[in-house]
Design a protein around this motif. Sequence first.
Motif, PDB file in Angstrom:
ATOM      1  N   THR A 160     -13.872   3.080  49.028  1.00 15.61           N
ATOM      2  CA  THR A 160     -14.240   3.699  50.291  1.00 15.61           C
ATOM      3  C   THR A 160     -14.165   5.215  50.148  1.00 15.61           C
ATOM      4  N   ALA A 161     -14.219   5.938  51.258  1.00 17.45           N
ATOM      5  CA  ALA A 161     -14.154   7.404  51.209  1.00 17.45           C
ATOM      6  C   ALA A 161     -13.744   7.957  52.560  1.00 17.45           C
ATOM      7  N   GLU A 162     -13.210   9.167  52.515  1.00 12.29           N
ATOM      8  CA  GLU A 162     -12.772   9.858  53.718  1.00 12.29           C
ATOM      9  C   GLU A 162     -13.931  10.171  54.657  1.00 12.29           C
ATOM     10  N   CYS A 163     -15.141  10.256  54.116  1.00 12.82           N
ATOM     11  CA  CYS A 163     -16.283  10.718  54.916  1.00 12.82           C
ATOM     12  C   CYS A 163     -17.301   9.627  55.171  1.00 12.82           C
ATOM     13  N   ALA A 212     -14.597   3.972  57.950  1.00 17.42           N
ATOM     14  CA  ALA A 212     -14.510   2.835  57.027  1.00 17.42           C
ATOM     15  C   ALA A 212     -13.060   2.576  56.637  1.00 17.42           C
ATOM     16  N   GLU A 213     -12.312   3.653  56.367  1.00 19.85           N
ATOM     17  CA  GLU A 213     -10.908   3.500  55.988  1.00 19.85           C
ATOM     18  C   GLU A 213     -10.111   2.815  57.100  1.00 19.85           C
ATOM     19  N   THR A 267     -10.191   5.445  47.302  1.00 26.28           N
ATOM     20  CA  THR A 267     -10.880   6.290  48.268  1.00 26.28           C
ATOM     21  C   THR A 267     -11.166   7.638  47.620  1.00 26.28           C
ATOM     22  N   LYS A 268     -11.704   8.571  48.396  1.00 27.33           N
ATOM     23  CA  LYS A 268     -12.207   9.816  47.814  1.00 27.33           C
ATOM     24  C   LYS A 268     -11.811  11.008  48.678  1.00 27.33           C
ATOM     25  N   TYR A 273      -7.632   7.712  43.645  1.00 28.29           N
ATOM     26  CA  TYR A 273      -8.054   8.815  44.518  1.00 28.29           C
ATOM     27  C   TYR A 273      -9.067   9.646  43.738  1.00 28.29           C
ATOM     28  N   GLN A 274     -10.299   9.739  44.280  1.00 30.98           N
ATOM     29  CA  GLN A 274     -11.410  10.258  43.504  1.00 30.98           C
ATOM     30  C   GLN A 274     -11.993  11.564  44.053  1.00 30.98           C
ATOM     31  N   PHE A 275     -12.166  12.526  43.167  1.00 31.73           N
ATOM     32  CA  PHE A 275     -12.908  13.744  43.421  1.00 31.73           C
ATOM     33  C   PHE A 275     -14.338  13.339  43.753  1.00 31.73           C
TER      34      PHE A 275
END
Length: 310
Positions: free
Chosen positions: A53-56, A62-63, A82-83, A123-125
């Motif tokens: 998933t992702a913060e945005c 979504a989170e 997530t990102k 945790y992804q850039f």
Amino acid sequence: MKYRKLGKTDLDVSVIGLGTWQFGGEWGRDFTQQEVDSIISRSKELGINFIDTAECYGVHVAEKLIGNYIQNDRREDWIIATKFGHYFDNEKFDRFPSWSTESVLQQLDNSLKALKTDYVDLYQFHSGNNEVFNNDDLWTALNKQVKAGKIRHLGISLSYNEETHVQVEKATDVNASVIQVIYNRIDKTPEEKVFPSCERQNLGVLARVPLASGYLSGKYKPGATFGERDVRRKHDKDEVAEKLRLVEEIRKTEVPEGVNMAQWALGWSLQHPAVTSVIPGCKTVEQLEANAAAADLDMVRDDHPQSVQK
């Protein structure tokens, strides 16, 4: 379901993961909690243990939907990625960069709160340029969070081009152990430089957009159009037309008779020895089940270099 070791991490991930961009509301519809619960619950039954998933994807939308499910389940059964690096603007219905170290650490806390968990497995850039990537303070701060237990592993979700290839090469230097990149039958770019570098560094590889934004699903014919709240409406019309023409050619010349095209496309990506998992999205439980069935195709071999037995 089949499983593979995610590079140098201690994570064994299902070869089919659950992509969740659609939960953020940019693919033509909003999701209810009940719908998300049904999809994630069925994922578990099918052996899927990896959620990306992702913060945005919405403003942590979504989170939050994922977190509401996970809080009532066994957290240790899930590998959650997530990102960071963006925020979503509801009024403009788009995301914007936010790369300061202070902002990223706040994003991490907001993501943990939304996911209702004390830690994130990966945790992804998130699709940043080299200028924001080459920030030693940021990576130092993130690695402190690894030591603190809020993050288990760091990764890089690439917006790939020749310029950003340096991010792949520097992954080990910043203690990133996973690369996420667009890879599918239409876009094979990572085979040239990304995958060889990942194999040298023993990096896990997550293939995102494995169905080429749905074009490889087999559902869309040349001339297809998309709704106002569908992100594909923003895609260049000539490029879409060419992709759909190519998909028709692939269907006729490469997909075996009787094999679902979307499943074949997922299996095609999973054939590469560098690829650990694919992370297609889905809008229904039925689509999820079809995605998961790709793991049973003969082309998804048990002797893959990263295969593990469960």
